[in-house]
Scaffold this motif. Structure first.
Motif, PDB file in Angstrom:
ATOM      1  N   GLN A 118      19.421  -2.987  -3.078  1.00  0.00           N
ATOM      2  CA  GLN A 118      18.706  -2.811  -1.808  1.00  0.00           C
ATOM      3  C   GLN A 118      19.134  -1.508  -1.127  1.00  0.00           C
ATOM      4  O   GLN A 118      20.299  -1.387  -0.727  1.00  0.00           O
ATOM      5  CB  GLN A 118      18.977  -4.003  -0.893  1.00  0.00           C
ATOM      6  N   TRP A 119      18.229  -0.551  -0.931  1.00  0.00           N
ATOM      7  CA  TRP A 119      16.889  -0.435  -1.480  1.00  0.00           C
ATOM      8  C   TRP A 119      16.782   0.958  -2.051  1.00  0.00           C
ATOM      9  O   TRP A 119      16.153   1.850  -1.498  1.00  0.00           O
ATOM     10  CB  TRP A 119      15.845  -0.663  -0.385  1.00  0.00           C
ATOM     11  N   TRP A 120      17.437   1.161  -3.193  1.00  0.00           N
ATOM     12  CA  TRP A 120      17.417   2.454  -3.874  1.00  0.00           C
ATOM     13  C   TRP A 120      17.723   2.242  -5.353  1.00  0.00           C
ATOM     14  O   TRP A 120      18.081   1.146  -5.791  1.00  0.00           O
ATOM     15  CB  TRP A 120      18.406   3.445  -3.229  1.00  0.00           C
ATOM     16  N   ILE A 158      16.786 -10.013  -7.081  1.00  0.00           N
ATOM     17  CA  ILE A 158      15.822  -9.690  -8.134  1.00  0.00           C
ATOM     18  C   ILE A 158      14.961  -8.507  -7.699  1.00  0.00           C
ATOM     19  O   ILE A 158      14.400  -8.496  -6.605  1.00  0.00           O
ATOM     20  CB  ILE A 158      14.931 -10.907  -8.455  1.00  0.00           C
ATOM     21  N   HIS A 159      14.871  -7.513  -8.567  1.00  0.00           N
ATOM     22  CA  HIS A 159      13.983  -6.375  -8.382  1.00  0.00           C
ATOM     23  C   HIS A 159      13.034  -6.315  -9.579  1.00  0.00           C
ATOM     24  O   HIS A 159      13.145  -7.125 -10.510  1.00  0.00           O
ATOM     25  CB  HIS A 159      14.774  -5.074  -8.273  1.00  0.00           C
ATOM     26  N   SER A 160      12.128  -5.352  -9.575  1.00  0.00           N
ATOM     27  CA  SER A 160      11.230  -5.173 -10.714  1.00  0.00           C
ATOM     28  C   SER A 160      10.827  -3.711 -10.801  1.00  0.00           C
ATOM     29  O   SER A 160      10.357  -3.139  -9.817  1.00  0.00           O
ATOM     30  CB  SER A 160       9.981  -6.048 -10.566  1.00  0.00           C
ATOM     31  N   LEU A 161      11.030  -3.119 -11.962  1.00  0.00           N
ATOM     32  CA  LEU A 161      10.693  -1.707 -12.164  1.00  0.00           C
ATOM     33  C   LEU A 161       9.256  -1.599 -12.636  1.00  0.00           C
ATOM     34  O   LEU A 161       8.848  -2.274 -13.583  1.00  0.00           O
ATOM     35  CB  LEU A 161      11.644  -1.081 -13.188  1.00  0.00           C
ATOM     36  N   TRP A 162       8.496  -0.729 -11.968  1.00  0.00           N
ATOM     37  CA  TRP A 162       7.092  -0.541 -12.333  1.00  0.00           C
ATOM     38  C   TRP A 162       6.713   0.920 -12.177  1.00  0.00           C
ATOM     39  O   TRP A 162       6.846   1.502 -11.101  1.00  0.00           O
ATOM     40  CB  TRP A 162       6.182  -1.410 -11.458  1.00  0.00           C
ATOM     41  N   CYS A 198      12.012  -7.766  -2.369  1.00  0.00           N
ATOM     42  CA  CYS A 198      13.473  -7.786  -2.424  1.00  0.00           C
ATOM     43  C   CYS A 198      14.111  -7.645  -1.042  1.00  0.00           C
ATOM     44  O   CYS A 198      15.290  -7.324  -0.930  1.00  0.00           O
ATOM     45  CB  CYS A 198      13.976  -6.677  -3.348  1.00  0.00           C
ATOM     46  N   GLY A 199      13.325  -7.859  -0.007  1.00  0.00           N
ATOM     47  CA  GLY A 199      13.904  -7.789   1.324  1.00  0.00           C
ATOM     48  C   GLY A 199      13.119  -6.893   2.257  1.00  0.00           C
ATOM     49  O   GLY A 199      11.999  -6.445   1.956  1.00  0.00           O
ATOM     50  N   LEU A 200      13.717  -6.601   3.382  1.00  0.00           N
ATOM     51  CA  LEU A 200      13.057  -5.920   4.490  1.00  0.00           C
ATOM     52  C   LEU A 200      12.423  -4.593   4.090  1.00  0.00           C
ATOM     53  O   LEU A 200      11.308  -4.273   4.492  1.00  0.00           O
ATOM     54  CB  LEU A 200      14.065  -5.707   5.629  1.00  0.00           C
ATOM     55  N   GLN A 201      13.118  -3.790   3.281  1.00  0.00           N
ATOM     56  CA  GLN A 201      12.641  -2.452   2.934  1.00  0.00           C
ATOM     57  C   GLN A 201      12.072  -2.379   1.516  1.00  0.00           C
ATOM     58  O   GLN A 201      12.113  -1.329   0.878  1.00  0.00           O
ATOM     59  CB  GLN A 201      13.780  -1.445   3.108  1.00  0.00           C
ATOM     60  N   HIS A 202      11.525  -3.496   1.050  1.00  0.00           N
ATOM     61  CA  HIS A 202      10.951  -3.517  -0.299  1.00  0.00           C
ATOM     62  C   HIS A 202       9.902  -2.416  -0.496  1.00  0.00           C
ATOM     63  O   HIS A 202       9.879  -1.737  -1.525  1.00  0.00           O
ATOM     64  CB  HIS A 202      10.335  -4.889  -0.572  1.00  0.00           C
ATOM     65  N   SER A 203       9.047  -2.220   0.484  1.00  0.00           N
ATOM     66  CA  SER A 203       7.978  -1.222   0.339  1.00  0.00           C
ATOM     67  C   SER A 203       8.508   0.202   0.338  1.00  0.00           C
ATOM     68  O   SER A 203       7.796   1.132  -0.052  1.00  0.00           O
ATOM     69  CB  SER A 203       6.954  -1.383   1.469  1.00  0.00           C
TER      70      SER A 203
END
Length: 325
Positions: A118-120, A158-162, A198-203
C-alpha cells in the motif's frame, strides 16, 4: 445521436491502458478471446431476438396436440440444448487455451521481482554479468521482443498486477509467489495498475512500463545500477545534509550514501522516473517539494509521515532530489 454515442464508446478501445490496444503476446491472446466471446454472444443475441420477433409476428393458430407437433417440439428443444452445450464448450476450450498461452515463453531473458504494498510498487532487478542488482519504484523498464519473467509478491494485502496492453492481470497474495511472463512487441510507454481493491488509495496505485530497444535498455540499466551522483549545486549539497539528518534516511535508500532505509522506495535515481507517488504526480521539483511537505494531503493514508521542515530545508531537499537522476 447513435453515431455520436458509438464514437464515444469506441474511444475506450484505445490508449495506453486499453485491453484492445495490445502490443504483447499475452494481451493479443486475451484480445482475440474478448473478440471471439463478443462475436458469439452477439450472434446468439441476434438469433434470440430474431426468433422472438418471428414468434410475435406470425399468425396464431389453435395449438394441436398430435404426435407430429410433439415430435417437432422435441427436436427443437434438443437442437437448442445441443447448440447451447456446443457454444459453452467452445468458449470454455478457447478460454483454457488462452489461459495456457498467458505464461508460455521460450525462456525468459530477464527476471524482475515485483513487490506490491500500500500503495506503490517496487521492482527488483537481479544481478547480471555486467551490472549489480538494483531497485526502482513505480517504473518498470523492459527490452522489446524479449520474454520477461515477473515474480509477484504482496507484502501487506491482496493486490493484482495488470498491464492491459501487454498482459492479463494476476493476483498478488501475501505469502505466495505468483509468476507471469510478458513480452512487448513494440517500444513505447504503457500504464499498469493494481486491479484488486487494496484500500483507500487503490486508484492511485499505478506504474509505468517503458519498453525500449536493446541498446537504450542497457543504457538505462547501467545508469540505474550506478550509485547516486554527488550534488553539483550548493543548495543540493545542503539538501543532502538535511536528508541524512532527518528521518528520511531511516526509510529510504540512496546508494552511495549512508541512507539505507527499506520501508520506502529507493530514491537513488528518483528524478529519472516519470512520476512520483505511484503515478500521482509528474516528477518535477515542484511536485517533489509538495510531496515532501505534506504527503498525507496529496495521498491520504500512505505510509510516509509528515517530517517537519523549514522552508529553506524544503527547498534544499527538493533541489537534492531533483539531482538524483
Amino acid at each position: 445521436m447513435f453515431s455520436a454515442s458509438l464514437l464515444v464508446f469506441l474511444t475506450g478501445c484505445s490508449g495506453n491502458q486499453s485491453a484492445l490496444n495490445t502490443h504483447g503476446h499475452s494481451a493479443d491472446a486475451l484480445r482475440d478471446l474478448i473478440i471471439l466471446i463478443t462475436v458469439v454472444c452477439t450472434v446468439v443475441w441476434l438469433m434470440v431476438v430474431g426468433f422472438l420477433l418471428w414468434a410475435l409476428a406470425r399468425r396464431r393458430e389453435v395449438p394441436r396436440r398430435d404426435s407430429d407437433t410433439e415430435r417437432k417440439m422435441a427436436l427443437s428443444i434438443r437442437l437448442a440444448i445441443a447448440a447451447t452445450i456446443l457454444t459453452v464448450a467452445g468458449l470454455t476450450i478457447a478460454s483454457f487455451y488462452t489461459t495456457r498461452d498467458l505464461n508460455s515463453s521460450n525462456g525468459a531473458s530477464l527476471t524482475v521481482r515485483v513487490k506490491a504494498q500500500q500503495w506503490w510498487w517496487q521492482f527488483a532487478y537481479q544481478a547480471s554479468d555486467q551490472e549489480p542488482p538494483f531497485l526502482t519504484a513505480n517504473e518498470l523498464h523492459i527490452p522489446v521482443n524479449k520474454d520477461v519473467r515477473l515474480e509477484l509478491e504482496a507484502l501487506d494485502v491482496i493486490h493484482s498486477l495488470w498491464i492491459p496492453s501487454l498482459a492479463g492481470k494476476l493476483d498478488m497474495i501475501p505469502g505466495r509467489k505468483n509468476i507471469i511472463t510478458i513480452r512487448a512487441t513494440r517500444p513505447g510507454i504503457y500504464r499498469g495498475q493494481c486491479a484488486e481493491f487494496c484500500g483507500l488509495q487503490h486508484s492511485h496505485m499505478a506504474f509505468v512500463v517503458v519498453v525500449e530497444e536493446g541498446a537504450a535498455y542497457q543504457r538505462w540499466v547501467a545508469a540505474q545500477a550506478a550509485p547516486a551522483v554527488e550534488p553539483a549545486m550548493a543548495e543540493a549539497s545542503a539538501g543532502k545534509a538535511v536528508f541524512m539528518s532527518k528521518p528520511c534516511a531511516a526509510c529510504h535508500t540512496i546508494r552511495g550514501t549512508s541512507a539505507t532505509g527499506t520501508s520506502g522506495p529507493d530514491l537513488t535515481h528518483v528524478a529519472s522516473r516519470r512520476t512520483i507517488g505511484a503515478g500521482l504526480l509528474e516528477t518535477t521539483r515542484g511536485s517533489l517539494a509538495a510531496w515532501i511537505a505534506d504527503p498525507q494531503t496529496l495521498k491520504p493514508g500512505n505510509n510516509m509521515p509528515l517530517v517537519p521542515l523549514t522552508s529553506d530545508e524544503l527547498r534544499q531537499i527538493s533541489a537534492y532530489m531533483e539531482e538524483l537522476k
